[in-house]
Write an enzyme that holds these catalytic residues in place. Sequence first.
Site, short mmCIF file in Angstrom:
data_model
loop_
_atom_site.label_atom_id
_atom_site.label_comp_id
_atom_site.label_asym_id
_atom_site.label_seq_id
_atom_site.Cartn_x
_atom_site.Cartn_y
_atom_site.Cartn_z
N LYS C 170 0.84 -1.20 0.00
CA LYS C 170 0.00 0.00 0.00
C LYS C 170 0.88 1.26 0.00
O LYS C 170 0.59 2.23 -0.71
CB LYS C 170 -0.93 0.01 1.22
CG LYS C 170 -1.84 1.23 1.32
CD LYS C 170 -2.87 1.28 0.20
CE LYS C 170 -3.63 2.60 0.12
NZ LYS C 170 -4.59 2.83 1.18
N LYS C 238 -0.54 11.99 5.04
CA LYS C 238 -0.28 11.02 6.12
C LYS C 238 0.43 9.79 5.54
O LYS C 238 1.43 9.31 6.08
CB LYS C 238 -1.60 10.59 6.77
CG LYS C 238 -1.45 9.58 7.91
CD LYS C 238 -2.69 8.66 8.04
CE LYS C 238 -2.65 7.53 7.03
NZ LYS C 238 -3.69 6.51 7.16
#
Lengths: 290, 290, 290, 290
Positions: C170, C238
């Site tokens: 990811k 983030k």
Amino acid sequence: MRIAFIGLGIMGLPMAGNLVRAGHDVVGYNRGAARRASLAEAGGTAAGSIAEAVRGAEVIVTMLPDSPDVTSVVLGEDGVLASAGGGALLIDMSTIAPATARTVAERATEAGLRPLDAPVSGGERGAIDGTLSIMVGGERADVEAARPLLEVLGATVVHVGPAGSGQTVKAANQLIVAGTIELVAEALTFLDAHGVESGPAVEVLAGGLAGSAVLDRKAAGMLAREFAPGFRIDLHHKDLGIVVDSARAAGVVIPLGAVVAQLMAAARAQGDGDLDHSALLLGVQRLSGR
Amino acid sequence: MRIAFIGLGIMGLPMAGNLVRAGHDVVGYNRGAARRASLAEAGGTAAGSIAEAVRGAEVIVTMLPDSPDVTSVVLGEDGVLASAGGGALLIDMSTIAPATARTVAERATEAGLRPLDAPVSGGERGAIDGTLSIMVGGERADVEAARPLLEVLGATVVHVGPAGSGQTVKAANQLIVAGTIELVAEALTFLDAHGVESGPAVEVLAGGLAGSAVLDRKAAGMLAREFAPGFRIDLHHKDLGIVVDSARAAGVVIPLGAVVAQLMAAARAQGDGDLDHSALLLGVQRLSGR
Amino acid sequence: MRIAFIGLGIMGLPMAGNLVRAGHDVVGYNRGAARRASLAEAGGTAAGSIAEAVRGAEVIVTMLPDSPDVTSVVLGEDGVLASAGGGALLIDMSTIAPATARTVAERATEAGLRPLDAPVSGGERGAIDGTLSIMVGGERADVEAARPLLEVLGATVVHVGPAGSGQTVKAANQLIVAGTIELVAEALTFLDAHGVESGPAVEVLAGGLAGSAVLDRKAAGMLAREFAPGFRIDLHHKDLGIVVDSARAAGVVIPLGAVVAQLMAAARAQGDGDLDHSALLLGVQRLSGR
Amino acid sequence: MRIAFIGLGIMGLPMAGNLVRAGHDVVGYNRGAARRASLAEAGGTAAGSIAEAVRGAEVIVTMLPDSPDVTSVVLGEDGVLASAGGGALLIDMSTIAPATARTVAERATEAGLRPLDAPVSGGERGAIDGTLSIMVGGERADVEAARPLLEVLGATVVHVGPAGSGQTVKAANQLIVAGTIELVAEALTFLDAHGVESGPAVEVLAGGLAGSAVLDRKAAGMLAREFAPGFRIDLHHKDLGIVVDSARAAGVVIPLGAVVAQLMAAARAQGDGDLDHSALLLGVQRLSGR
């Protein structure tokens, strides 16, 4: 004065020695017994634990490798806060994350201590000679109380703001130093590739707006390909991690800082971690196939 | 000595004036009549064309904005080479591409002149005060012949290598200066965002390995947000174009140089072209939303 | 099957709903009561605490904003591990740091659970439609046990390696996506500045080696300056923090990744945090004064 | 139709051959006699000079390495403009600087020709198969006149704007392609360093928003470390020079573009110039010490 000194490494041991020579009663602790013995030889006292070092000390100095070490030594189960007496000055001279420094300061204040973050620049040479630059964060009164002692260790002692500020300034320092070394490395490789003699070029560069302490103190070693530390790539890599993280946390965008952090990481990954940070030159040369 | 001086701009005019005051017979040319009149007021002679200025001169100085200007003034149809007498020193003090400087030197040598590339640093202040740093490329004998005259114009005159070398060192200078300003800008923004007082922080940074002429001479203006030039973003942008191109041509990889060239281009694109190059600070602040 | 679903946000709620519709007994928990009520309306059961949700569940799914949330929900005092029954599958579908995922997996394994890290891509649309791409790290047998359930939530379910691998993939995904958006943004601004019509240009770019899902799905919105999320700048910021930190920890040098992380931080600092990540275009335009 | 084809290199020769096979009378010129002979074997006619090739041609195609080649072949003393008949289409299919393309177009128009800039993507494979993507700048009527011929050479023929626009789009293409390869290289190294199996990871990445033609066509070769060109690093390096210069001239800031240009320069400087551009992977691995 009764001083506890925790962390007797390449920087800490000569610093503790300077405090001994200045007439203080220095009780030191380090995990390895050999370093403790060296302090004893220098006229200090070796303690068997943090608690033993800290008990009864008016001033506690910590000089440790990284944020987790400081957290564990100060806040840990058998750490400084568990044994230190009320009102003692707690001076952390390690280079750690500003956020960690603020946390440590809060907890120390709650425990009745007077915390300062006081990282240094100037390297092993400065530690031995007592000529470090010391950037201090904390309460003004505490800085003044610590000043006579800090002036034994350093030539420049500047109060830069509240708790954590010393570490913030140190981070800014490490950003500028790494970037300047890389710029000089790029410039020297550029000159070399164009067949320009480096010696006179460095002389004229150093005399103008391109002049810097890096050019003055590091260029000769770079030209001679001498990279004995000094300040190691591995440590500067650690510090740039602090810089990048702290900038991110504060919403500050640092394009050059981010790129030089990658180049320092590359130097380390390519096996130069134990060389002086001026070995960034080797990276530029590798990239340029030279 | 009979000196032709072509290019009486913000740098050239005070330089020509210093040569007049040193007792030389200076015949100047500039496209605009007003600048020529200013030279005449200062005791020089205004010429109506390059040919007129150059005829009979022992030394020809050019001080022009960019590579195409030098190519046209020196190599053009009615240019310097078409009118200059054999054996004259041709000293180009403009900041141009090293490759152009080498071409000009070859053509000038073929035409019987003695070419030097001698770009300067030190800005308008240095031009007025005669304290420029001058980095000279060319034959050693020609440099020595030119030295008395160059020492009227600058405090530091260094021979750095064969033709083109002066421009190469100037390019390296501009790389380091732009990068150092940007590093200081990132550091000041970082400190500001963390609530650290900049004054004492700059003091301690300037005293250590992070110290530089940029910190000494530019930081105060940056903190006060005073960006009157000095050396304009537009000009430094031009120079970084030379740096990036010359590095590419020589196969030198300059990651920080390439990034700071983008940031300088951004400053210009965002309307700061007429400000001092220390206004790179505004770019960091914009990126950081401050 | 009895499924606990913790984290009923913009992604979690429709995912939990899809599990309900597939015939499962879903007991959900979220800090805010409104989200719990929405699950109940959708046919699930609202729990008053993590413990209540988890008790008796064969499968526990967590879908939370960031690493500290997962740490606290899973490892915290009244967290998942404190109440979950032995042998349950613990599927964390949040996007968090690979290192945190590995820690959670170790602790969950010690507690007798079967942990998987299974972050997703595809956004709110994919969550609603059940067409997410799911990259799964963990033991092969556990992945196979979870597969029927994961195939309710996503169109692509790929086992990519041991614990933490899902998060690593990811992170790689987020690196490529951010970088590709920025490249497209730079290219579109470049075309625009040269007066080239973007429509036909995008068509030909998309058809060749420059083609990408970003060009296919995002370019039209970028040309129309429509930046409704989609996937927000704040969240991608983030994620790039995870990318930069994980690369550093593994000694991997990612120059483009580091620069795009700075540009994403700049977008956020300049107030675009709530826009779709394709709003990186606005940053390029600001830098270019357009 | 009578077509002159100048430049019978790795791309030009198969393209000229395709025109022959489509029934056209192709007269070709190349500096080396061997390439001219190859064209004759393929059914075309070898000319002994540019003038001979161009005389009487209704269409003139040029396919040359770089901007100076096109300038010299078209504008030079015995070049195309000196011999071409009025009204002929002049289609430059080389990849050159947009500014040069505009200059060539102006001069050709003055000389009574109808100029198009029509660079291609798709590589040697696309040239042989007649499946190139062709991005065309110029007057609409001229594009339509050329279209039947261009559709012999390519599968996609798109008119993207006035003179120079084809080159601008090609530059944008090369920016995106180089950047995407580098991003994939960083991601693959990141996955590898974390011990994730690349095969399944690439599968899931390719299926989502990270998907790209680069992942589809280049990742397998990158994983196998097979870097036979394809499109060479040396040529992509040349093209990124055009990108960086054109962006600078237009005041467009391209941070990722500038950094990937440095990395491509590094690949070349380190000896990978003859490898496929996907060999940027080797650079990331070297930087990461792998």
